[in-house]
Design a protein around this motif. Structure first.
Motif, short mmCIF file in Angstrom:
data_model
loop_
_atom_site.label_atom_id
_atom_site.label_comp_id
_atom_site.label_asym_id
_atom_site.label_seq_id
_atom_site.Cartn_x
_atom_site.Cartn_y
_atom_site.Cartn_z
N ASP A 1 2.30 -4.41 -27.50
CA ASP A 1 2.22 -2.96 -27.35
C ASP A 1 2.64 -2.60 -25.94
O ASP A 1 1.97 -2.96 -24.97
N GLU A 2 3.75 -1.88 -25.81
CA GLU A 2 4.27 -1.55 -24.48
C GLU A 2 3.30 -0.66 -23.70
O GLU A 2 3.21 -0.76 -22.48
N ALA A 3 2.56 0.21 -24.40
CA ALA A 3 1.61 1.08 -23.72
C ALA A 3 0.51 0.27 -23.06
O ALA A 3 0.13 0.51 -21.91
N ASP A 4 -0.02 -0.73 -23.79
CA ASP A 4 -1.04 -1.62 -23.22
C ASP A 4 -0.48 -2.39 -22.03
O ASP A 4 -1.15 -2.56 -21.01
N ALA A 5 0.76 -2.86 -22.18
CA ALA A 5 1.40 -3.63 -21.11
C ALA A 5 1.58 -2.76 -19.86
O ALA A 5 1.31 -3.21 -18.75
N GLU B 1 -0.18 -0.19 -18.97
CA GLU B 1 -1.49 0.05 -18.37
C GLU B 1 -1.92 -1.14 -17.51
O GLU B 1 -2.40 -0.97 -16.39
N MET B 2 -1.71 -2.37 -18.04
CA MET B 2 -2.06 -3.57 -17.28
C MET B 2 -1.18 -3.71 -16.04
O MET B 2 -1.66 -4.11 -14.98
N ARG C 1 -2.55 -1.38 -13.45
CA ARG C 1 -3.81 -1.90 -12.89
C ARG C 1 -3.56 -3.08 -11.95
O ARG C 1 -4.36 -3.33 -11.03
N LEU D 1 -2.50 -10.26 -22.40
CA LEU D 1 -1.92 -9.52 -23.52
C LEU D 1 -1.72 -10.41 -24.75
O LEU D 1 -1.47 -9.90 -25.84
N ASP E 1 -12.47 -7.71 -19.11
CA ASP E 1 -11.91 -8.36 -20.30
C ASP E 1 -12.86 -9.41 -20.88
O ASP E 1 -13.00 -9.56 -22.09
#
Length: 243
Positions: free
Chosen positions: A104-108, A110-111, A114, A143, A177
């Motif tokens: 998921d590019e959106a999750d990536a 965000e990470m 951060r 991820l 996490d």
């Protein structure tokens, strides 16, 4: 879940015994470090856990499932970041998830933000510093869907200040996490600062000499590195390694 159990593992190459009857457990959400003399078989142990090599005897269990010789059961980050030079930072951090059929590019993104890498998502590995590459490699592990992450001396090539910054960043991400982590290091300080427990290996052939529970509360504060109690634990582990 992410409970890793290594039971009576032995591994030899030709007549050279590398691991001898190694047993330990990493509980779900636990951060465990492995310390041992140079050449004591720490990387071989990771290769066996990761399914790259089969043990001569013994078993590896993940949540009570036998994973001897099973590739992809755990997430493994080697000593070098091992980023693919033809893929951007974003595409590199998505690699493990892609192989597992997700990503998921959106999750990536965000990470990446951060990790302090926002603005570098389209940069290639040769355009990144060592610390930035190492952060990208760790994001790739986070991820990936596996519940256990094995980190093989990921900060060994970094200078002292970058290394401490990376340790603090790793802890801040891990606190949220809480993936199970098995961490190989040569640094006693690093092992104490990061870990819930430290496993000390003997010289080759490696077996577990001692397991030490680290008493410092979480979240860890950088100030403990200069405390008298920290120094006492460092002396204790140093003596175990030296005997």
């Amino acid at each position: 879940m992410g409970k890793l159990h290594v039971q009576n593992v032995t591994k030899s190459y030709s007549q050279n015994v590398i691991l001898s009857d190694v047993s330990f457990t990493v509980h779900d959400g636990e951060f465990v470090s492995i310390l041992g003399p140079s050449g004591s078989g720490k990387s071989t142990l990771f290769h066996v856990i990761g399914g790259i090599r089969l043990p001569d005897s013994g078993e590896i269990y993940l949540d009570d499932r036998l994973i001897n010789g099973t590739k992809g059961a755990i997430s493994y980050t080697p000593q070098s970041p091992s980023l693919l030079p033809w893929r951007s930072l974003l595409k590199n951090v998505l690699l493990g998830a892609e192989i597992a059929g997700g990503g998921d590019e959106a999750d990536a993104m965000e990470m990446i933000e951060r990790a302090g890498l926002k603005g570098y998502e389209n940069a290639y590995p040769h355009e990144l510093s060592g610390g930035m590459q190492q952060r990208a490699a760790f994001i790739r592990s986070l991820l990936s869907p596996q519940s256990v992450i094995c980190l093989d001396e990921p900060f060994s090539a970094l200078d002292e200040f970058t290394r401490l910054a990376m340790q603090k960043w790793l802890l801040s991400i891990w606190e949220e996490d809480k993936r199970s982590i098995l961490f190989v290091t040569h640094s006693i300080e690093e092992a104490i600062y990061l870990s819930d427990r430290v496993i000390v290996l003997t010289n080759k052939p490696a077996t577990v000499k001692k397991e030490i529970t680290i008493p410092f509360s979480r979240p860890r504060k950088e100030a403990i590195l200069l405390s008298e109690e920290f120094l006492q634990w460092k002396k204790l582990i140093y003596q175990e390694l030296g005997e």
